[in-house]
Scaffold this active site. Structure first.
Site: not given
Ligand code: DQA
Length: 147
Positions: A9-10, A17, A22, A73, A76, A97, A99, A106
């Site tokens: 998501p997002n 964002r 990011y 990835n 959330a 994985e 990020h 964080r």
């Molecule tokens: C994320 C880190 C997550 O905590 C966050 O909710 C994201 C992006 C990252 O790529 O840094 O949506 O996965």
């Protein structure tokens, strides 16, 4: 060899964002980087993004046929989803994985990753380049396995 790259998501809102966290590159820039990396590595790639947990679970399940490895990835859902962890365990494909941000530095809740237990390794805080690193890692691993 085929790699599936899944974004949660997002991540479709990259560029808009929280750019201080990011970066300013867009989701489309990320897709270009992934496709370019696949070309360099000589592998097929499918890129998938969804804001819906069940769609991500379905996609992982479908990958059981015809996919050799997964870069994920979960955004959330990393910190909440036992369903995504179970899906990765169910198909048993090697997974990495990723990020973009350094989740370890964080908020406390971002330190928890459910999916990590089903992944070969985690690449965190390397920006979009982390996806290229993850794809290379996966290719090396898969090449070793087929030797
Ligand atoms: C994320 C880190 C997550 O905590 C966050 O909710 C994201 C992006 C990252 O790529 O840094 O949506 O996965």
């Amino acid at each position: 060899m085929k790699i599936l790259v899944i974004n949660g998501p997002n991540l479709n809102l990259l560029g808009i964002r929280e750019p201080d966290i990011y970066g300013k590159k867009t989701y489309s820039d990320l897709v270009d980087l992934i496709n370019e990396t696949a070309r360099e590595l000589g592998v097929d790639v499918e890129v998938f993004q969804s804001n819906h947990e069940g769609d991500i679970v379905d996609k992982i399940g479908e990958a059981y046929v015809g996919t050799d490895g997964i870069v994920i990835n979960p955004a959330a859902y990393t910190h909440t989803s036992i369903a995504i962890l179970d899906a990765l365990k169910a198909v048993g494909l090697p997974a990495v994985e990723v990020h973009i941000s350094d989740v370890g530095k964080r908020e406390d809740f971002r330190r928890i990753s459910y999916v990590r237990a089903a992944c070969e390794t985690s690449i965190v805080g390397h920006g979009l380049e982390g996806y290229a690193e993850a794809m290379k890692f996966l290719c090396d691993l898969l090449n070793k396995k087929t030797k």
